[in-house]
Design a protein around this motif. Sequence first.
Motif, short mmCIF file in Angstrom:
data_model
loop_
_atom_site.label_atom_id
_atom_site.label_comp_id
_atom_site.label_asym_id
_atom_site.label_seq_id
_atom_site.Cartn_x
_atom_site.Cartn_y
_atom_site.Cartn_z
N GLY A 1 -12.03 59.05 -61.58
CA GLY A 1 -12.90 59.97 -61.64
C GLY A 1 -13.13 60.53 -62.92
O GLY A 1 -13.32 61.84 -62.99
N LEU A 2 -12.92 59.60 -64.02
CA LEU A 2 -13.06 60.26 -65.44
C LEU A 2 -14.58 60.37 -66.07
O LEU A 2 -15.15 59.37 -65.93
N THR A 3 -14.87 61.59 -66.51
CA THR A 3 -16.20 61.63 -67.14
C THR A 3 -15.99 61.27 -68.52
O THR A 3 -14.88 61.64 -69.28
N ILE A 4 -16.94 60.67 -69.14
CA ILE A 4 -16.94 59.89 -70.53
C ILE A 4 -17.01 61.15 -71.43
O ILE A 4 -17.82 61.98 -71.18
N ASN A 5 -16.05 61.32 -72.38
CA ASN A 5 -16.16 62.40 -73.48
C ASN A 5 -15.19 61.86 -74.68
O ASN A 5 -14.51 60.89 -74.43
N GLU A 6 -15.36 62.46 -75.77
CA GLU A 6 -14.99 61.92 -76.81
C GLU A 6 -13.33 62.40 -76.89
O GLU A 6 -12.57 61.60 -77.60
N GLU A 7 -12.99 63.35 -76.52
CA GLU A 7 -11.41 63.78 -76.37
C GLU A 7 -10.68 62.59 -75.93
O GLU A 7 -9.76 62.26 -76.29
N ARG A 8 -11.21 62.04 -74.72
CA ARG A 8 -10.24 61.18 -73.96
C ARG A 8 -10.68 59.84 -74.57
O ARG A 8 -9.80 58.79 -74.50
N GLU A 9 -11.42 59.57 -75.40
CA GLU A 9 -11.78 58.39 -76.01
C GLU A 9 -10.80 57.95 -77.35
O GLU A 9 -10.86 56.99 -77.83
N GLU A 10 -10.08 59.27 -77.56
CA GLU A 10 -8.84 59.01 -78.43
C GLU A 10 -7.75 58.05 -77.84
O GLU A 10 -7.18 57.57 -78.81
N TYR A 11 -7.70 58.22 -76.58
CA TYR A 11 -6.66 57.32 -75.90
C TYR A 11 -7.16 55.99 -75.24
O TYR A 11 -6.47 55.13 -75.07
N VAL A 12 -8.55 56.04 -74.89
CA VAL A 12 -8.86 54.77 -73.98
C VAL A 12 -10.30 54.62 -74.70
O VAL A 12 -10.97 55.28 -75.20
N THR A 13 -10.59 53.12 -74.17
CA THR A 13 -11.93 52.78 -74.60
C THR A 13 -12.57 52.70 -73.21
O THR A 13 -12.04 52.02 -72.24
N PHE A 14 -13.77 53.55 -73.13
CA PHE A 14 -14.40 53.54 -71.74
C PHE A 14 -15.40 52.38 -71.46
O PHE A 14 -15.78 51.71 -72.03
N SER A 15 -15.23 52.05 -70.25
CA SER A 15 -16.04 51.07 -69.49
C SER A 15 -17.43 51.60 -69.57
O SER A 15 -17.89 52.70 -69.76
N ASP A 16 -18.27 50.56 -68.84
CA ASP A 16 -19.69 51.14 -68.67
C ASP A 16 -19.63 52.09 -67.51
O ASP A 16 -18.69 52.02 -66.72
N PRO A 17 -20.47 53.07 -67.46
CA PRO A 17 -20.61 54.01 -66.75
C PRO A 17 -20.58 53.41 -65.16
O PRO A 17 -21.57 52.27 -64.87
N TYR A 18 -20.13 53.89 -64.10
CA TYR A 18 -20.20 53.37 -62.70
C TYR A 18 -20.80 54.39 -61.64
O TYR A 18 -21.06 54.06 -60.51
N TYR A 19 -20.77 55.53 -62.07
CA TYR A 19 -21.04 56.76 -61.14
C TYR A 19 -21.67 58.01 -61.95
O TYR A 19 -21.00 58.32 -62.82
N GLN A 20 -22.82 58.48 -61.41
CA GLN A 20 -23.48 59.67 -61.74
C GLN A 20 -22.73 60.97 -61.11
O GLN A 20 -22.74 60.98 -59.76
N ALA A 21 -22.09 61.92 -61.84
CA ALA A 21 -21.53 63.15 -61.41
C ALA A 21 -21.97 64.39 -61.49
O ALA A 21 -22.74 64.56 -62.61
N SER A 22 -21.37 65.46 -61.00
CA SER A 22 -21.91 66.76 -61.61
C SER A 22 -20.60 67.76 -61.12
O SER A 22 -19.71 67.35 -60.46
N GLN A 23 -20.71 68.87 -61.80
CA GLN A 23 -19.81 70.00 -61.14
C GLN A 23 -20.69 71.19 -60.28
O GLN A 23 -21.86 71.22 -60.38
N ARG A 24 -20.08 71.51 -59.45
CA ARG A 24 -20.61 72.20 -58.13
C ARG A 24 -19.66 73.41 -58.00
O ARG A 24 -18.60 73.51 -58.30
N LEU A 25 -20.28 74.52 -57.79
CA LEU A 25 -19.75 75.99 -57.49
C LEU A 25 -19.40 75.99 -55.88
O LEU A 25 -20.10 75.60 -55.07
N VAL A 26 -18.12 76.42 -55.75
CA VAL A 26 -17.64 76.78 -54.25
C VAL A 26 -17.20 78.04 -54.06
O VAL A 26 -16.49 78.69 -55.06
N VAL A 27 -17.76 78.74 -52.92
CA VAL A 27 -17.87 80.18 -52.64
C VAL A 27 -17.02 80.31 -51.33
O VAL A 27 -17.12 79.32 -50.52
N ARG A 28 -16.89 81.49 -50.85
CA ARG A 28 -16.37 81.55 -49.58
C ARG A 28 -17.80 81.70 -48.81
O ARG A 28 -18.78 82.43 -49.52
#
Length: 294
Positions: A173-200
């Motif tokens: 579940g890796l989001t593409i970003n430059e920091e991670r590109e120091e270690y890997v070459t990213f494939s083409d994207p396969y999934y659109q994701a987002s962050q959400r807030l969880v509350v009680r």
Amino acid sequence: MKKKLALGLALILACGTLAGCGGSSDSSEGSSEGSGDGSVTAKVIDIDLTSEEYAFGVDKNQPELLDQVNGFIAKIQEDGTFDEICDKYFGGGEPEAVESAELDSSKDQLVVATNAAFEPFEYTKGDQYYGIDMEIAALLAEELGQELVIQNMDFDAVCLSVGQQKCDIAMAGLTINEEREEYVTFSDPYYQASQRLVVRSDDSAFDDCEDADAVAAKLGELESSDKIGVQQGTTGQYYVEGDEEWGFDGLPAECVPYKSGSLAVQDLLNGNIQYVIIDAAPAAAITEAINEMQ
């Protein structure tokens, strides 16, 4: 194709009622609404705080594998296989177990680095792996004629292990970003994701919010004594702490990293933190699973 799939998944992932941002409520006190026995439950605020793309992280020294992975992603998206896998986790289908062979340098193996605490993309039941990424990994290994080996590790180590050539590919579940590109070459994207807030579930502080800006404005009113849980090393942590590369200003609350999103949500229900920010699909899966146990 990707845009249509992303839209469909976004609709499927929507859980709970549309929440928003107006009244104030101390999320660490009181019992949940809609719980007959008064036990505490959690809910996901149904607003995307970010827009991201997941991809697989391939060993920089294996350009042929990168081409094979990109071709495979295109194939399973075009022939409907990817939709079928997602339906097992989002549409009421039956997830399939994935088994890992033992690492053996004498064999032709595809070694996958993952963090199996990210349901519905990768998780375990007993000795078996489940999840969207894991089922894709099994099919990819079959396509390449290789034996699948899954290496489960902390999320922070996933890309690093590939960069150190201990694994061939990171599927977590890796989001593409430059920091991670120091270690890997990213494939083409396969999934659109987002962050959400969880509350009680008894927290009404976001009940009038209609978009991400409204949620962010409310979160910006928090104090340094407030605590927001995240899964360590994920986009949620960057969102809370702030990161120039990601374009996140950060929040005034304290960021509390956890090994997994489920640990963060459980601590939310225990009253030790006020909020959790994690990826949308895991947020839905985790809250549903934890609420069923309350």
